[in-house]
Enzyme design. Structure first.
Site, mmCIF file in Angstrom:
data_model
loop_
_atom_site.group_PDB
_atom_site.id
_atom_site.type_symbol
_atom_site.label_atom_id
_atom_site.label_comp_id
_atom_site.label_asym_id
_atom_site.label_seq_id
_atom_site.Cartn_x
_atom_site.Cartn_y
_atom_site.Cartn_z
ATOM 1 N N CYS A 148 0.814 -1.212 0.000
ATOM 2 C CA CYS A 148 0.000 0.000 0.000
ATOM 3 C C CYS A 148 0.851 1.268 0.000
ATOM 4 C CB CYS A 148 -0.966 -0.006 1.176
ATOM 5 S SG CYS A 148 -0.227 -0.376 2.776
ATOM 6 N N TYR A 149 1.882 1.310 0.829
ATOM 7 C CA TYR A 149 2.748 2.489 0.837
ATOM 8 C C TYR A 149 3.439 2.698 -0.521
ATOM 9 C CZ TYR A 149 2.516 3.215 5.954
ATOM 10 O OH TYR A 149 2.112 3.491 7.243
#
Length: 336
Positions: A148-149
């Site tokens: 996600c990051y």
């Protein structure tokens, strides 16, 4: 066309999101769900699915899965995923892996995670960022679904990579909801710790740093020094990334973003700063950027469980089977 699909590792948040997305997909049908925990059925594991679906939770049986399914999503911790992936791939099953096991080079993976037991497939895996690897995704049997990051960071940063002064550091300030930490109990995600609180963790040497740096080199062909600092915020889901960099020439940031993403329906260029609330529950990535001379500010927001995991996995699976990439991807935000 109905494509039989299985999820191995259905007990976590991303596993639940995959179930929800697959239940309404036009072509993928959920043939089996698997978890190591002893649960009678999917409702006992995820009570929110009561009166929605009845599926037994099964112990993993690779022979059964390969006989019944064409596609498997691995929503497992790192190290566990590769053990299943190599067997599935040998049986010509398409795999979307949501763990970190195939995202990094061997050297970086073993430095930040553990020894790798499937070096052959590691070389063949395609990094599943559709806006940049669409053709390769459509031709592979193994997609390494991005974290996600890195997803929120790369979608924001890649359009500007060639304009940045690579003698200066790029600062990535990232903030995620608590669901990004998973369901496992931990002191840092305990209610009394995170409620009315905000804090950084693993600054600079977080294991998503090499993932971001390697993809900047592979996709943009540039080497940048990035300083990545993640933070945990008192929200259930959602992610906001703010990036600070130095330019080597004057540019119009919004013009560059609009040109790069003009044909990408799930990238929205904002006229003001991106907000988590506008993307929660969707596959969208919202991006805004502003320059002041040589200073550049970029901000992006995604739903960490969807665009940062499960809906991106669905987009990749769509491409792997020659379907419309956008099938089954959520568009309606959880607002208010």
């Amino acid at each position: 066309m109905y494509i039989k699909t299985a999820i191995i590792g259905v007990s976590g948040y991303t596993g639940l999101e995959l179930v929800k997305l697959l239940l309404t997909h036009q072509h993928f049908t959920l043939a089996g769900v698997y978890a190591s925990e002893n649960h009678q059925d999917i409702v006992s594991l995820h009570p929110s699915l009561k009166n929605v679906v009845k599926l037994p939770i099964q112990e993993v049986n690779i022979d059964k899965i390969t006989q019944e399914c064409e596609l498997v999503f691995l929503a497992l911790p790192h190290q566990q995923a590769m053990e299943y992936a190599k067997t599935l791939l040998n049986k010509n099953i398409k795999v979307v892996d949501l763990s970190a096991d195939y995202r990094l080079s061997l050297k970086q993976y073993e430095q930040y995670y553990c020894p790798h037991s499937d070096k052959e497939n590691l070389q063949k895996a395609v990094y599943g960022l559709p806006e940049y690897n669409r053709l390769s995704i459509s031709q592979t049997n193994l997609v390494a679904n991005p974290g996600c990051y890195p997803t929120a960071t790369l979608l924001a940063l890649l359009p500007f990579a060639k304009y940045l002064n690579n003698t200066q550091s790029v600062y990535i300030d990232a903030k995620s909801g608590v669901s990004g930490a998973g369901k496992k109990l931990a002191q840092t995600s305990h209610f009394v710790t995170i409620n009315e609180n905000l804090f950084a963790y693993s600054p600079i040497n977080h294991r998503h740093s090499p993932e971001i740096n390697e993809q900047l080199q592979k996709i943009a062909k540039v080497q940048l020094k990035t300083l990545f600092v993640p933070h945990l915020i008192p929200l259930t889901r959602g992610m906001l990334v703010s990036i600070y960099a130095r330019l080597k020439e004057q540019i119009d940031p919004l013009e560059i973003l609009c040109e790069r993403y003009k044909n990408e329906p799930f990238i929205r260029i904002r006229e003001s700063c991106a907000q988590i609330k506008n993307v929660t529950g969707t596959h969208f990535c919202d991006i805004y950027a502003k320059a002041d001379g040589e200073d550049l500010f970029i901000t992006s927001s995604i739903d960490n469980l969807l665009r940062g995991a499960s809906s991106q996995a669905i987009a990749n699976a769509n491409l792997m089977f020659g379907l419309d990439e956008n099938l089954g991807l959520p568009q309606i935000a959880y607002v208010p």
